[in-house]
Design a protein around this motif. Structure first.
Motif, PDB file in Angstrom:
ATOM      1  N   ARG A  17       0.829  -1.208   0.000  1.00 22.46           N
ATOM      2  CA  ARG A  17       0.000   0.000   0.000  1.00 22.46           C
ATOM      3  C   ARG A  17       0.866   1.262   0.000  1.00 22.46           C
ATOM      4  NH1 ARG A  17      -3.271  -0.090   5.119  1.00 22.46           N
ATOM      5  NH2 ARG A  17      -4.189   1.776   4.174  1.00 22.46           N
ATOM      6  N   THR A  75      -3.549   8.825  -9.106  1.00 22.29           N
ATOM      7  CA  THR A  75      -3.858   7.765  -8.143  1.00 22.29           C
ATOM      8  C   THR A  75      -3.885   8.369  -6.752  1.00 22.29           C
ATOM      9  OG1 THR A  75      -2.693   6.186  -9.549  1.00 22.29           O
ATOM     10  CG2 THR A  75      -3.199   5.489  -7.307  1.00 22.29           C
ATOM     11  N   TRP A  76      -5.083   8.601  -6.235  1.00 19.75           N
ATOM     12  CA  TRP A  76      -5.198   9.382  -4.997  1.00 19.75           C
ATOM     13  C   TRP A  76      -5.762   8.558  -3.853  1.00 19.75           C
ATOM     14  CZ3 TRP A  76      -3.317  14.100  -4.010  1.00 19.75           C
ATOM     15  CH2 TRP A  76      -3.669  14.673  -2.786  1.00 19.75           C
ATOM     16  N   PRO A  77      -5.030   8.461  -2.717  1.00 15.18           N
ATOM     17  CA  PRO A  77      -3.609   8.798  -2.634  1.00 15.18           C
ATOM     18  C   PRO A  77      -2.764   7.613  -3.076  1.00 15.18           C
ATOM     19  CG  PRO A  77      -4.393   8.178  -0.476  1.00 15.18           C
ATOM     20  CD  PRO A  77      -5.579   8.064  -1.405  1.00 15.18           C
ATOM     21  N   GLY A  80      -0.960   4.921   0.575  1.00 20.83           N
ATOM     22  CA  GLY A  80      -2.170   4.810   1.381  1.00 20.83           C
ATOM     23  C   GLY A  80      -1.960   4.703   2.862  1.00 20.83           C
ATOM     24  N   GLN A  81      -0.802   5.078   3.373  1.00 23.61           N
ATOM     25  CA  GLN A  81      -0.538   4.951   4.799  1.00 23.61           C
ATOM     26  C   GLN A  81      -0.097   6.275   5.410  1.00 23.61           C
ATOM     27  OE1 GLN A  81       1.152   1.001   6.158  1.00 23.61           O
ATOM     28  NE2 GLN A  81       1.924   1.033   4.068  1.00 23.61           N
ATOM     29  N   ALA A  84      -0.383  11.135   1.725  1.00 32.08           N
ATOM     30  CA  ALA A  84      -1.141  11.644   0.576  1.00 32.08           C
ATOM     31  C   ALA A  84      -0.516  12.899  -0.008  1.00 32.08           C
ATOM     32  CB  ALA A  84      -2.584  11.921   0.994  1.00 32.08           C
ATOM     33  N   ASN A  87       1.506  13.004  -3.404  1.00 30.92           N
ATOM     34  CA  ASN A  87       0.895  13.213  -4.714  1.00 30.92           C
ATOM     35  C   ASN A  87       1.106  14.639  -5.203  1.00 30.92           C
ATOM     36  OD1 ASN A  87      -0.470  10.847  -3.470  1.00 30.92           O
ATOM     37  ND2 ASN A  87      -1.666  10.862  -5.348  1.00 30.92           N
TER      38      ASN A  87
END
Length: 239
Positions: A17, A75-77, A80-81, A84, A87
């Protein structure tokens, strides 16, 4: 906000992730800035330019920055940990720079012969051709200032203790935050001066912009190369 799972063994990250490829992005951004400075020097000093060679150089870097920047932007975010902001900080500037490099490469490949004129004629041609896109370059420069301010304000870019070398300064998060933010400031100064360089066709603004981009480019290049070791170490230490 879930950053990672911590247990008795220390920091643990679910790397499925957490896609991480700002290594190659930093490397290519640094190389791109250095190439822009080198080409600008050739143009300002009325030296010969081999358009096909510069088209290949800009094109190779542009493809990498465009692909990685576009994926990270859309690809947001991406991370994923808890990251964000990557980006915005890395994805969007890389996308903008990549597009500029690709269009420069295409122009040099198709119409590079216009740079064969000597003296003031070549300077006027380059200024006229680059004037419209200088608005985007100026805007990206302002964006770099915003990223730098956010880096200082929110202490971004600090490495965890599990990351080799950079992690040695984990107790001083402002150190790395200030270093990366300073690189964005240098990049931003060169970008906001770009329209002035075109308008004056050189002069002091060109030297300041060139120095800023050269320093930032070299730093991004070396820091990106270093991160191939530090990021691999972070992955190994947090599996």
């Amino acid at each position: 906000m879930e950053l990672a799972a911590a247990d008795a063994g220390g920091l643990r990250i679910d790397w499925a992730r957490m896609p991480t490829y700002n290594t190659v992005m930093a490397l290519c951004a640094g190389a791109g800035l250095l190439l822009v400075v080198a080409l600008g020097r050739l143009l300002l000093t009325d030296r010969a330019v081999v358009p096909d060679a510069w088209a290949m150089g800009f094109g190779a870097l542009g493809v990498i920055l465009f692909a990685t920047g576009l994926h990270m932007t859309l690809t947001w975010p991406l991370a994923g940990q808890g990251f964000a902001f990557d980006n915005v900080v890395f994805g969007e500037p890389a996308l903008g720079f990549g597009v500029l490099l690709l269009f420069a490469a295409f122009f040099l490949w198709r119409r590079g012969e216009v740079l064969g004129a000597a003296g003031g004629a070549r300077g006027r041609t380059v200024a006229a051709l680059a004037a419209p896109v200088s608005v985007l370059v100026f805007g990206l420069g302002l964006a770099c200032f915003g990223i730098a301010a956010a880096g200082w304000r929110y202490t971004l870019f600090a490495a965890p203790p599990e990351e080799p070398i950079s992690g040695e300064f984990a107790d001083h998060p402002m150190l790395e935050a200030s270093f990366i933010s300073a690189l964005y400031v240098l990049t931003g100064v060169g970008a906001v001066l770009f329209p002035v360089v075109l308008w004056r066709r050189g002069g002091p603004a060109a030297w300041v912009a060139g120095a800023c981009w050269a320093l930032a480019g070299l730093a991004f290049l070396l820091f990106g190369a270093l991160n191939y070791f530090t990021h691999i170490g972070l992955i190994v230490n947090t599996l």
